[in-house]
Design a protein around this motif. Structure first.
Motif, PDB file in Angstrom:
ATOM      1  N   LYS A 187     -18.113 -28.168 -10.281  1.00 47.84           N
ATOM      2  CA  LYS A 187     -18.819 -28.368 -11.543  1.00 47.84           C
ATOM      3  C   LYS A 187     -18.723 -29.824 -11.985  1.00 47.84           C
ATOM      4  O   LYS A 187     -17.679 -30.463 -11.798  1.00 47.84           O
ATOM      5  CB  LYS A 187     -18.220 -27.481 -12.632  1.00 47.84           C
ATOM      6  CG  LYS A 187     -18.174 -25.995 -12.287  1.00 47.84           C
ATOM      7  CD  LYS A 187     -19.548 -25.383 -12.246  1.00 47.84           C
ATOM      8  CE  LYS A 187     -19.458 -23.874 -11.998  1.00 47.84           C
ATOM      9  NZ  LYS A 187     -20.785 -23.237 -11.919  1.00 47.84           N
ATOM     10  N   PRO A 188     -19.781 -30.372 -12.612  1.00 48.93           N
ATOM     11  CA  PRO A 188     -19.667 -31.724 -13.171  1.00 48.93           C
ATOM     12  C   PRO A 188     -18.840 -31.698 -14.455  1.00 48.93           C
ATOM     13  O   PRO A 188     -18.645 -30.637 -15.064  1.00 48.93           O
ATOM     14  CB  PRO A 188     -21.123 -32.099 -13.450  1.00 48.93           C
ATOM     15  CG  PRO A 188     -21.813 -30.795 -13.671  1.00 48.93           C
ATOM     16  CD  PRO A 188     -21.128 -29.804 -12.777  1.00 48.93           C
ATOM     17  N   LYS A 221     -25.549 -33.950 -11.376  1.00 49.76           N
ATOM     18  CA  LYS A 221     -24.505 -33.837 -10.364  1.00 49.76           C
ATOM     19  C   LYS A 221     -24.534 -35.086  -9.486  1.00 49.76           C
ATOM     20  O   LYS A 221     -24.970 -35.058  -8.328  1.00 49.76           O
ATOM     21  CB  LYS A 221     -24.694 -32.584  -9.526  1.00 49.76           C
ATOM     22  CG  LYS A 221     -24.423 -31.288 -10.275  1.00 49.76           C
ATOM     23  CD  LYS A 221     -24.440 -30.093  -9.321  1.00 49.76           C
ATOM     24  CE  LYS A 221     -24.068 -28.804 -10.029  1.00 49.76           C
ATOM     25  NZ  LYS A 221     -24.032 -27.652  -9.109  1.00 49.76           N
ATOM     26  N   ASN A 222     -24.058 -36.173 -10.039  1.00 50.66           N
ATOM     27  CA  ASN A 222     -24.048 -37.431  -9.303  1.00 50.66           C
ATOM     28  C   ASN A 222     -22.632 -37.929  -9.038  1.00 50.66           C
ATOM     29  O   ASN A 222     -22.393 -39.123  -8.863  1.00 50.66           O
ATOM     30  CB  ASN A 222     -24.847 -38.492 -10.056  1.00 50.66           C
ATOM     31  CG  ASN A 222     -24.324 -38.693 -11.475  1.00 50.66           C
ATOM     32  OD1 ASN A 222     -23.341 -38.076 -11.878  1.00 50.66           O
ATOM     33  ND2 ASN A 222     -24.982 -39.564 -12.234  1.00 50.66           N
ATOM     34  N   TYR A 223     -21.683 -37.011  -9.011  1.00 53.57           N
ATOM     35  CA  TYR A 223     -20.275 -37.359  -8.776  1.00 53.57           C
ATOM     36  C   TYR A 223     -19.907 -37.079  -7.318  1.00 53.57           C
ATOM     37  O   TYR A 223     -20.667 -36.457  -6.565  1.00 53.57           O
ATOM     38  CB  TYR A 223     -19.362 -36.551  -9.699  1.00 53.57           C
ATOM     39  CG  TYR A 223     -19.467 -35.053  -9.491  1.00 53.57           C
ATOM     40  CD1 TYR A 223     -18.616 -34.394  -8.604  1.00 53.57           C
ATOM     41  CD2 TYR A 223     -20.418 -34.298 -10.175  1.00 53.57           C
ATOM     42  CE1 TYR A 223     -18.719 -33.031  -8.393  1.00 53.57           C
ATOM     43  CE2 TYR A 223     -20.529 -32.937  -9.973  1.00 53.57           C
ATOM     44  CZ  TYR A 223     -19.669 -32.302  -9.084  1.00 53.57           C
ATOM     45  OH  TYR A 223     -19.786 -30.953  -8.871  1.00 53.57           O
ATOM     46  N   GLN A 268     -12.423 -35.637  -9.247  1.00 52.53           N
ATOM     47  CA  GLN A 268     -13.821 -36.043  -9.161  1.00 52.53           C
ATOM     48  C   GLN A 268     -14.045 -37.434  -9.744  1.00 52.53           C
ATOM     49  O   GLN A 268     -13.316 -37.879 -10.626  1.00 52.53           O
ATOM     50  CB  GLN A 268     -14.706 -35.020  -9.891  1.00 52.53           C
ATOM     51  CG  GLN A 268     -14.588 -33.629  -9.322  1.00 52.53           C
ATOM     52  CD  GLN A 268     -15.442 -32.590 -10.056  1.00 52.53           C
ATOM     53  OE1 GLN A 268     -15.413 -31.416  -9.714  1.00 52.53           O
ATOM     54  NE2 GLN A 268     -16.207 -33.010 -11.057  1.00 52.53           N
ATOM     55  N   ARG A 302     -20.686 -31.615  -2.562  1.00 52.92           N
ATOM     56  CA  ARG A 302     -19.887 -31.117  -3.695  1.00 52.92           C
ATOM     57  C   ARG A 302     -19.638 -29.612  -3.647  1.00 52.92           C
ATOM     58  O   ARG A 302     -19.356 -28.986  -4.659  1.00 52.92           O
ATOM     59  CB  ARG A 302     -20.550 -31.503  -5.030  1.00 52.92           C
ATOM     60  CG  ARG A 302     -20.645 -33.006  -5.251  1.00 52.92           C
ATOM     61  CD  ARG A 302     -21.454 -33.337  -6.493  1.00 52.92           C
ATOM     62  NE  ARG A 302     -22.878 -33.068  -6.285  1.00 52.92           N
ATOM     63  CZ  ARG A 302     -23.715 -33.922  -5.720  1.00 52.92           C
ATOM     64  NH1 ARG A 302     -23.280 -35.110  -5.315  1.00 52.92           N
ATOM     65  NH2 ARG A 302     -24.978 -33.621  -5.564  1.00 52.92           N
ATOM     66  N   ASP A 345     -16.399 -38.348 -11.620  1.00 54.50           N
ATOM     67  CA  ASP A 345     -16.977 -38.346 -12.971  1.00 54.50           C
ATOM     68  C   ASP A 345     -15.896 -38.137 -14.032  1.00 54.50           C
ATOM     69  O   ASP A 345     -16.095 -37.445 -15.039  1.00 54.50           O
ATOM     70  CB  ASP A 345     -18.085 -37.291 -13.099  1.00 54.50           C
ATOM     71  CG  ASP A 345     -17.611 -35.889 -12.753  1.00 54.50           C
ATOM     72  OD1 ASP A 345     -16.511 -35.753 -12.170  1.00 54.50           O
ATOM     73  OD2 ASP A 345     -18.336 -34.922 -13.057  1.00 54.50           O
TER      74      ASP A 345
END
Length: 544
Positions: free
Chosen positions: A56-57, A64-66, A84, A38, A86
């Protein structure tokens, strides 16, 4: 197409960490790479890393799992849109120079994951993206809102735009493809483009439209949706599904990434069909997850499953010109001309996709390229490296003149064609048999491009405002030439009207307009020097 490995621009990891996206800025100055960590890595035009920044999420406080699904630069190369998983798209302002502060200038929160993204060349303030729920939306930078273009029930797997940026194409999980466009008033035109044999995970638009996926079939489509050509590799046991494809900027070369290999295709203008080059096998590359061309078509970047990105030199042929220049054919209709002494370069590309059959350099600066139906003219010394392509039937008897700044002149069969660099139509035509550089003068005074001249202040005193006459001056483009040896004709190239006719009693051997094209200075064979004021139509003898 010859592809030669040059270097590894981003190292591979020891585990899976695929390259999610690679994209080049339209001005050819920056490349962005993002992997599953990322982080966006920024590279210069030589493929050397210059900067990086973390994404950034959607939820600043969330995990931060995207995964970054796609990236695209804005047409002015100052912004980068990042899609992204997310449920959000961020637009980062990068600036035009290295070292400028980076900041998020827009964000678009969605209800489902964003799956793909494209930023068309003709939409400075709008980009388009697809969602997992089957919707395609427009992101508007002016109001920071997203607008629904259309929606179906199937996951959007890919999206691309036409080379001119006027039309877009989206592919869905069930193989359906929809073509659409958005007018300046916001009205949407959408039709079903076709049904591909599988989910078109690879979708790109160049000279044709190409779609490919898991069924090992690469299909080229016409703009009306009819299949034009197909390559089927089901007979090859080494072939695996395709995950990345991109046309070169000329639209006449294509690379499709598979497993431990990628394939290149070249459009033959003579046969009007796509021709396959031998597959490039790369051991331990694993799946090719992203590919991108440098904007001049001279370099190809290939990203793999483990995070590595390799740079390849791409060209059809290469030769040196008079020991001073290098000519690199990156496609039938595109040639990169590079000065060997200082590496200065200009890209000569036919916007009509005509094959360049001949190319010459005049005065070590001016480039002339010919196709069957057009003429390309470029100025290697111009700061913006502008080129022009005009309709032209070559006779082989043309003479070229480059004595006047900003324009090229082509003389053929008693007719002089004036071409301003950066324009697709001739600036003007005139009939004359006197084409010496001393007997023709052209002035291009583009006041419309800079209507408010900058005036710097001196010391602590405020800068003076530009004079009203300076602000109100319009573009002024004129030419002065001889009709016969004793008659000067002054013509307004914007209106194609005569503005003055000067008859003299002796043979004229030199003339020149002043920079603002308001006065003409000319000399005769008796060394008499005369000044003609165009506005008052008066003549003054300065020297006898």
């Amino acid at each position: 197409m010859r592809l030669k490995f040059l270097k590894n621009t981003h190292p591979s990891g020891e585990s899976i960490g695929k390259v999610c996206s690679i994209c080049w800025s339209p001005n050819n100055m920056r490349m962005a790479i993002v992997t599953t960590n990322r982080t966006v890595y920024l590279f210069d035009e030589n493929g050397d890393q210059k900067d990086k920044f973390p994404t950034k999420p959607a939820d600043a406080k969330g995990p931060k799992n995207y995964v970054v699904k796609s990236m695209a630069f804005s047409p002015d190369s100052t912004k980068l849109a990042i899609a992204q998983s997310d449920n959000i798209v961020f637009v980062y302002k990068l600036g035009s120079q290295w070292g400028e502060k980076k900041a998020i200038c827009n964000k678009y929160t969605q209800s489902t994951a964003v799956t793909c993204l494209t930023w068309p060349a003709s939409h400075q303030n709008e980009f388009f993206f697809g969602l997992a729920d089957g919707k395609v939306k427009l992101g508007n930078l002016r109001n920071n809102k997203s607008v629904l273009i259309y929606g179906v029930e199937e996951y959007v797997v890919s999206i691309c735009s036409s080379p001119d940026g006027q039309q877009l194409l989206a592919g869905h999980l069930d193989g359906t493809m929809y073509i659409f466009s958005v007018s300046s008033t916001g009205s949407v035109t959408k039709t079903k483009f076709g049904q591909h044999s599988c989910a078109p995970s690879c979708l790109a638009w160049g000279h044709n439209i190409v779609a490919a996926g898991a069924d090992l079939k690469i299909t080229f489509y016409e703009a009306n949706g009819q299949p034009a050509q197909k390559f089927d590799y089901n007979h090859d046991d080494k072939e695996k599904e395709y995950a990345a494809a991109e046309f070169s900027p000329s639209g006449q070369s294509l690379v499709v990434g598979g497993f431990n290999r990628f394939r290149a295709y070249q459009f033959s203008t003579r046969r009007s069909q796509w021709e396959e080059s031998p597959a490039v096998d790369v051991a331990n590359l694993y799946a090719v997850t992203a590919v991108s061309w440098k904007r001049d078509g001279s370099r190809l970047f290939v990203g793999g499953l483990c995070g590595g990105v390799d740079m390849y030199d791409a060209c059809l042929k290469l030769f040196k010109y008079k020991g001073k220049f290098e000519m690199v054919y990156t496609g039938p209709s595109q040639v990169i001309v590079r000065r060997l002494s200082n590496n200065e370069r200009i890209t000569m590309r036919s916007d009509n996709a005509y094959e360049i059959t001949k190319i010459n350099v005049y005065n070590d600066r001016y480039i002339v390229a010919m196709t069957a139906s057009t003429l390309l003219l470029g100025d290697l010394g111009h700061r913006n490296k502008l080129i022009s392509e005009i309709e032209w039937q070559t006779t082989g008897h043309e003479k070229f003149f480059f004595d006047n700044p900003g324009v090229a002149m082509v003389f053929n069969a008693g007719e002089l064609t004036i071409v301003e660099y950066g324009h697709k139509e001739p600036l003007g035509l005139c009939r004359t048999d006197h084409v010496s550089s001393h007997l023709i003068s052209v002035r291009i005074d583009d006041r419309d491009d800079d209507p408010a001249p900058k005036v710097e202040s001196l010391g602590d005193e405020p800068a003076a405002a530009p004079a009203p006459e300076e602000l109100n001056r319009k573009a002024n483009k004129k030419i002065a030439f001889l009709i016969d040896l004793q008659t000067v004709h002054i013509q307004d190239l914007l209106t194609n009207q005569q503005v003055a006719m000067i008859s003299h009693d002796s043979r004229i051997d030199w003339l020149e307009l002043n920079p603002s094209a308001t006065k003409l200075l000319f000399r005769d064979k008796r060394r008499s020097l005369n000044l003609f004021d165009i506005a008052t139509q008066t003549r003054t003898t300065l020297l006898t």
